[in-house]
Design an enzyme around this catalytic site. Structure first.
Site, PDB file in Angstrom:
ATOM      1  N   ASN A  74       0.870  -1.178   0.000  1.00 16.86           N
ATOM      2  CA  ASN A  74       0.000   0.000   0.000  1.00 16.86           C
ATOM      3  C   ASN A  74       0.907   1.229   0.000  1.00 16.86           C
ATOM      4  OD1 ASN A  74      -1.787   2.052   0.465  1.00 16.86           O
ATOM      5  ND2 ASN A  74      -2.437   1.346   2.499  1.00 16.86           N
TER       6      ASN A  74
ATOM      7  N   LYS B 218       0.100   4.246  -0.204  1.00 17.20           N
ATOM      8  CA  LYS B 218      -0.534   5.416   0.441  1.00 17.20           C
ATOM      9  C   LYS B 218      -0.312   6.653  -0.435  1.00 17.20           C
ATOM     10  CE  LYS B 218      -0.130   3.033   4.811  1.00 17.20           C
ATOM     11  NZ  LYS B 218       0.025   3.095   6.265  1.00 17.20           N
TER      12      LYS B 218
ATOM     13  N   HIS C 139      -9.359   1.036   4.923  1.00 17.53           N
ATOM     14  CA  HIS C 139      -8.089   1.276   5.605  1.00 17.53           C
ATOM     15  C   HIS C 139      -8.301   2.222   6.794  1.00 17.53           C
ATOM     16  CE1 HIS C 139      -3.981   2.391   6.455  1.00 17.53           C
ATOM     17  NE2 HIS C 139      -3.632   1.301   5.817  1.00 17.53           N
TER      18      HIS C 139
ATOM     19  N   GLU D 216      -6.672   4.619   7.839  1.00 17.54           N
ATOM     20  CA  GLU D 216      -6.464   6.049   7.551  1.00 17.54           C
ATOM     21  C   GLU D 216      -7.694   6.645   6.879  1.00 17.54           C
ATOM     22  OE1 GLU D 216      -2.781   5.363   5.524  1.00 17.54           O
ATOM     23  OE2 GLU D 216      -1.905   4.732   7.434  1.00 17.54           O
TER      24      GLU D 216
ATOM     25  N   GLU E 105      -5.330  -5.096  10.342  1.00 13.01           N
ATOM     26  CA  GLU E 105      -4.299  -4.098  10.599  1.00 13.01           C
ATOM     27  C   GLU E 105      -4.587  -3.385  11.923  1.00 13.01           C
ATOM     28  OE1 GLU E 105      -2.267  -2.853   6.645  1.00 13.01           O
ATOM     29  OE2 GLU E 105      -3.972  -1.537   6.966  1.00 13.01           O
TER      30      GLU E 105
ATOM     31  N   GLY F 278       2.612   2.050  10.906  1.00 10.97           N
ATOM     32  CA  GLY F 278       3.564   3.147  10.796  1.00 10.97           C
ATOM     33  C   GLY F 278       4.251   3.507  12.103  1.00 10.97           C
TER      34      GLY F 278
ATOM     35  N   SER G 191       3.606  -2.425  10.292  1.00 10.84           N
ATOM     36  CA  SER G 191       5.054  -2.489  10.545  1.00 10.84           C
ATOM     37  C   SER G 191       5.688  -3.832  10.192  1.00 10.84           C
ATOM     38  CB  SER G 191       5.366  -2.101  12.000  1.00 10.84           C
ATOM     39  OG  SER G 191       4.962  -0.756  12.241  1.00 10.84           O
TER      40      SER G 191
ATOM     41  N   GLY H  92       3.051  -1.174   4.308  1.00 13.98           N
ATOM     42  CA  GLY H  92       3.089   0.266   4.046  1.00 13.98           C
ATOM     43  C   GLY H  92       4.514   0.707   3.764  1.00 13.98           C
TER      44      GLY H  92
END
Ligand code: 13P
Length: 254
Positions: free
Chosen positions: A9, A11, A98, A100, A170, A176, A216, A237
């Site tokens: 991903n 992003k 997701h 985010e 996730e 992250g 991560s 990510g």
């Protein structure tokens, strides 16, 4: 046998030129690697999806998907992209849910249900993301939260629809942050997810769904996480933006 998958991903990262370079570099890193039926996917921002997909330098084993879509077929939704626009340029897969998107764009389970329906109606495969926040885990609510996220957005689907669903657990606290769930925590949740699918549908369906872990994942922890029985790969990510790291993670899939 469930399909194992490593998906990147990207992003909101990389220009067109950087994206083309990265996909070429990943292709180079894995050109002599036998994927053995495993899948590799990358998800660039909308504007670069077509470029990456059509790149003459793309190793064709690398599939290209989108990070989002709008639930409507078309219309006055400035700045949005419809499912049919994705399929028309050859996109087969889309990430939905997701954390985010949930956090910064206020996407809730009801909206995600609509987005999932729009994707499936247009023949897209969905990589559906979900997972608890830190305070929810600390309060011991992580299983309940995950169950609710799955039920609200996906449990109206037919068994047939599920052929187009990939799940990506996730935990928000691991995204992250460099704070990975331990392989045991990932396994525990993935087993719970499969149990939830068994209860809602059938053991056969539960056993057929690929469940990815995200948060991560790096070259130094991928093998251990992917080694767990109910973990079928990862949604990556940060480490998906470096060809060597992403390739190492791909190679960690057995
Ligand atoms: P990181 O691998 O950077 O933690 O991101 C995980 C993720 O959000 C993938 O969708």
């Amino acid at each position: 046998m469930r399909t194992k998958i490593v998906a990147g991903n990207w992003k909101m990262n990389l220009t067109r030129d950087e994206s083309l370079q990265l996909v070429a570099d990943i292709g180079g890193e894995i050109q002599n690697h036998d994927l053995n039926g495993n899948r590799v996917m990358v998800f660039p921002p909308f504007i670069n999806v077509g470029y990456v997909m059509d790149s003459g330098n793309r190793n064709q084993q690398i599939e290209v998907g989108a990070q989002n879509l709008h639930q409507a077929e078309s219309g006055a939704y400035t700045g949005e992209v419809a499912a049919s626009m994705l399929t028309n340029i050859g996109v087969n897969s889309v990430i939905l849910g997701h954390s985010e998107r949930r956090e910064y764009f206020h996407e809730d389970d009801d909206l995600l249900k609509e987005k999932v329906d729009a994707a499936l109606k247009n023949g897209l495969e969905v990589v559906f993301c979900f997972g608890e926040k830190l305070f929810e885990r600390q309060a011991g609510n992580h299983f309940a939260i995950v169950e609710q996220q799955l039920k609200k957005a996906l449990f109206h689907l037919s068994e047939k629809d599920w052929e187009k669903i990939i799940l990506a657990y996730e935990p928000v606290w691991a995204i992250g942050t460099g704070m990975t769930a331990t392989p045991e925590q990932a396994q525990e949740m993935h087993a719970f997810i499969r149990k939830t699918l068994t209860k809602g549908y059938s053991e056969k369906l539960a056993e057929s769904i690929s469940i990815l872990y995200g948060g991560s994942v790096k070259p130094n922890n991928a093998e251990e996480i992917f080694g767990k029985t109910d973990v079928d790969g990862g949604l990556i990510g940060g480490a998906s933006l470096k060809a060597a790291d992403f390739a190492a993670i791909i190679k960690a899939l057995s």
